[in-house]
Write an enzyme that holds these catalytic residues in place. Structure first.
Site, PDB file in Angstrom:
ATOM      1  CB  ALA A 125      -3.298  -6.792  -6.151  1.00 23.03           C
ATOM      2  CD  GLU A 145      -5.110 -10.194  -0.018  1.00 26.62           C
ATOM      3  OE1 GLU A 145      -5.335 -10.692   0.757  1.00 26.62           O
ATOM      4  OE2 GLU A 145      -4.303 -10.773  -1.500  1.00 26.62           O
ATOM      5  N   GLY A 160      -1.043  -8.853  -1.359  1.00 27.60           N
ATOM      6  CA  GLY A 160       0.349  -9.247  -2.346  1.00 27.60           C
ATOM      7  C   GLY A 160       1.863  -8.143  -2.159  1.00 27.60           C
ATOM      8  CD  GLU A 172      -0.527 -13.155  -1.643  1.00 29.51           C
ATOM      9  OE1 GLU A 172      -1.405 -11.947  -2.266  1.00 29.51           O
ATOM     10  OE2 GLU A 172      -0.981 -14.577  -1.910  1.00 29.51           O
TER      11      GLU A 172
HETATM   12  N1  CAA Z   1      -4.272  -0.540  -5.132  1.00 27.12           N
HETATM   13  C1  CAA Z   1      -3.797   0.722  -5.589  1.00 27.12           C
HETATM   14  N2  CAA Z   1      -3.988   1.817  -4.960  1.00 27.12           N
HETATM   15  C2  CAA Z   1      -3.490   1.375  -3.404  1.00 27.12           C
HETATM   16  C3  CAA Z   1      -3.747   0.296  -3.125  1.00 27.12           C
HETATM   17  C4  CAA Z   1      -3.660  -0.592  -3.723  1.00 27.12           C
HETATM   18  N3  CAA Z   1      -4.055  -1.818  -3.429  1.00 27.12           N
HETATM   19  N4  CAA Z   1      -3.205   0.619  -1.763  1.00 27.12           N
HETATM   20  C5  CAA Z   1      -3.274   1.799  -1.556  1.00 27.12           C
HETATM   21  N5  CAA Z   1      -3.442   2.529  -2.147  1.00 27.12           N
HETATM   22  C6  CAA Z   1      -3.978   4.024  -3.303  1.00 27.12           C
HETATM   23  C7  CAA Z   1      -4.543   4.936  -2.715  1.00 27.12           C
HETATM   24  O1  CAA Z   1      -5.690   4.568  -3.562  1.00 27.12           O
HETATM   25  C8  CAA Z   1      -4.196   6.218  -2.563  1.00 27.12           C
HETATM   26  O2  CAA Z   1      -4.531   6.763  -4.032  1.00 27.12           O
HETATM   27  P1  CAA Z   1      -5.056   8.134  -4.642  1.00 27.12           P
HETATM   28  O3  CAA Z   1      -3.622   9.068  -3.851  1.00 27.12           O
HETATM   29  O4  CAA Z   1      -4.815   8.330  -5.929  1.00 27.12           O
HETATM   30  O5  CAA Z   1      -6.358   8.159  -3.855  1.00 27.12           O
HETATM   31  C9  CAA Z   1      -2.407   5.926  -2.541  1.00 27.12           C
HETATM   32  O6  CAA Z   1      -2.619   4.788  -2.814  1.00 27.12           O
HETATM   33  C10 CAA Z   1      -2.937   6.661  -1.463  1.00 27.12           C
HETATM   34  O7  CAA Z   1      -3.802   5.276  -0.123  1.00 27.12           O
HETATM   35  P2  CAA Z   1      -4.098   6.005   1.102  1.00 27.12           P
HETATM   36  O8  CAA Z   1      -4.931   7.565   0.614  1.00 27.12           O
HETATM   37  O9  CAA Z   1      -5.961   4.835   1.398  1.00 27.12           O
HETATM   38  O10 CAA Z   1      -2.961   6.316   2.395  1.00 27.12           O
HETATM   39  P3  CAA Z   1      -2.648   5.584   2.898  1.00 27.12           P
HETATM   40  O11 CAA Z   1      -1.610   5.940   4.155  1.00 27.12           O
HETATM   41  O12 CAA Z   1      -3.696   5.786   4.327  1.00 27.12           O
HETATM   42  O13 CAA Z   1      -3.056   4.262   3.090  1.00 27.12           O
HETATM   43  C11 CAA Z   1      -3.765   1.147   2.778  1.00 27.12           C
HETATM   44  C12 CAA Z   1      -3.911   2.948   3.466  1.00 27.12           C
HETATM   45  C13 CAA Z   1      -3.899   0.816   4.071  1.00 27.12           C
HETATM   46  C14 CAA Z   1      -2.451   1.506   2.709  1.00 27.12           C
HETATM   47  C15 CAA Z   1      -4.966   1.796   2.253  1.00 27.12           C
HETATM   48  O14 CAA Z   1      -4.359   2.582   0.940  1.00 27.12           O
HETATM   49  C16 CAA Z   1      -5.199   0.604   1.536  1.00 27.12           C
HETATM   50  O15 CAA Z   1      -6.373  -0.457   2.864  1.00 27.12           O
HETATM   51  N6  CAA Z   1      -5.032  -0.080   0.502  1.00 27.12           N
HETATM   52  C17 CAA Z   1      -5.592  -1.301   0.440  1.00 27.12           C
HETATM   53  C18 CAA Z   1      -4.266  -2.638   1.268  1.00 27.12           C
HETATM   54  C19 CAA Z   1      -5.421  -4.257  -0.048  1.00 27.12           C
HETATM   55  O16 CAA Z   1      -6.542  -3.792   0.203  1.00 27.12           O
HETATM   56  N7  CAA Z   1      -4.195  -4.389  -0.151  1.00 27.12           N
HETATM   57  C20 CAA Z   1      -4.873  -6.172  -1.057  1.00 27.12           C
HETATM   58  C21 CAA Z   1      -5.132  -6.065  -2.473  1.00 27.12           C
HETATM   59  S1  CAA Z   1      -5.240  -7.326  -3.556  1.00 27.12           S
HETATM   60  C22 CAA Z   1      -4.335  -8.334  -3.350  1.00 27.12           C
HETATM   61  O17 CAA Z   1      -3.259  -8.254  -3.213  1.00 27.12           O
HETATM   62  C23 CAA Z   1      -4.137 -10.144  -3.746  1.00 27.12           C
HETATM   63  C24 CAA Z   1      -3.567 -10.408  -4.292  1.00 27.12           C
HETATM   64  O18 CAA Z   1      -3.234 -11.351  -4.026  1.00 27.12           O
HETATM   65  C25 CAA Z   1      -2.081 -10.596  -5.290  1.00 27.12           C
END
Ligand code: CAA
Length: 256
Positions: free
Chosen positions: A64, A132, A109, A112
């Site tokens: 998400a 999460e 997500g 998921e």
């Molecule tokens: N939401 C929004 N933006 C995200 C994102 C997310 N889940 N994951 C990555 N991005 C964005 C980053 O903010 C960044 O944006 P900016 O360039 O504008 O700063 C861009 O994507 C690149 O991200 P990174 O610089 O972190 O690049 P990376 O290749 O090193 O990515 C990653 C590593 C492990 C994917 C890291 O970005 C990360 O941990 N993301 C979040 C993952 C997460 O926690 N997912 C769970 C979300 S909650 C959910 O899904 C709830 C549900 O049940 C539906």
């Protein structure tokens, strides 16, 4: 279709590509809306299977869009967000075979979504996780229910309670993906070819027998299998399948 989900149909296969590569294909409100419409492509009679992929080199889907969580949510927001994720259940209920073709990050997500598909294949660079709890929430798009049904309680609880990632090798070991492949396009092509060879109604009934049956006591599951199996003995395709075998030719199935 819109900008956050590309939809392509060709050779009997519909491919949905999550298309926000700069945000690691994170699912925002626009993408939720577009996915809700996009999964309906499976109803097209010309579509025999659905494949889901992520655009860009880095991710299948990072879950998400966390940036949407920054403003505190009202109850109405929370309800709307929940409704916005209903497409995951629609995808899981799809009567045709569904494949998640995964590279890079497959988190939250995104995992998921992959768990709502029948088959998950991945490249060696894939990384899986339900992070999460690290964001002080829980998986809310089916992860707490579908992950243990796929990999068993132990590995599921480890992933869900720690939020830690697992690599493609570990995902394969625990049964989260069925195959780790060097070339996703080629692997998807092989699966698509297999889906085009099978009886369309048979594959729908086989999927129903497995996915409904797994939540039933064995005796009821066997009864379900027996009923679906009996129904299939009445189809034209069954006759065609047997005739094609006897005549040493490819069957021409119609779904009737
Ligand atoms: N939401 C929004 N933006 C995200 C994102 C997310 N889940 N994951 C990555 N991005 C964005 C980053 O903010 C960044 O944006 P900016 O360039 O504008 O700063 C861009 O994507 C690149 O991200 P990174 O610089 O972190 O690049 P990376 O290749 O090193 O990515 C990653 C590593 C492990 C994917 C890291 O970005 C990360 O941990 N993301 C979040 C993952 C997460 O926690 N997912 C769970 C979300 S909650 C959910 O899904 C709830 C549900 O049940 C539906």
């Amino acid at each position: 279709m819109g900008e956050t989900v590309r939809v392509e149909v060709g050779g009997g296969v519909a491919t949905l590509t999550l298309n926000r590569p700069a945000a690691r294909n994170a699912i925002n409100a626009d993408m939720r809306r577009e996915l809700t419409a996009a999964v309906e492509i499976a109803d097209d009679p010309a579509v025999r299977a659905l494949v889901i992929r992520g655009a860009g080199e880095k991710a299948f889907c990072a879950g998400a869009d966390i940036k949407e969580f920054v403003p505190p949510a009202s109850l109405v927001d929370a309800r709307e967000e929940r409704v916005g994720w209903r497409w995951v259940d629609a995808l899981a209920a799809c009567r045709k075979p569904t494949v998640a073709a995964i590279h890079g990050y497959c988190l939250g997500g995104g995992l998921e979504l992959a768990l709502a598909c029948d088959i998950r294949i991945a490249t060696a660079d894939a990384v899986f996780g339900l992070p999460e709890v690290r964001r002080a929430i829980i998986p809310g798009a089916g992860g707490t229910q579908r992950l243990p049904r796929v990999v068993g309680l132990g590995p599921a609880l480890r992933m869900i309670l720690t939020g830690e990632h697992v690599d493609a090798q570990e995902a394969h070991r625990i049964g989260l993906v069925s195959e780790v492949v060097p070339d996703l396009d080629a692997a998807v092509g092989r699966l698509a070819a297999a889906f085009l060879r099978v009886g369309p109604r048979a594959v729908a009934y086989a999927k129903e027998a497995v996915t409904r049956g797994v939540n039933l006591p064995l005796s009821e599951g066997l009864r379900l299998e027996g009923e679906l199996s009996t129904l299939l003995t009445t189809t034209q395709d069954r006759v065609e399948g047997a005739a094609a075998f006897a005549e040493r030719r490819d069957p021409a199935y119609t779904g009737r």
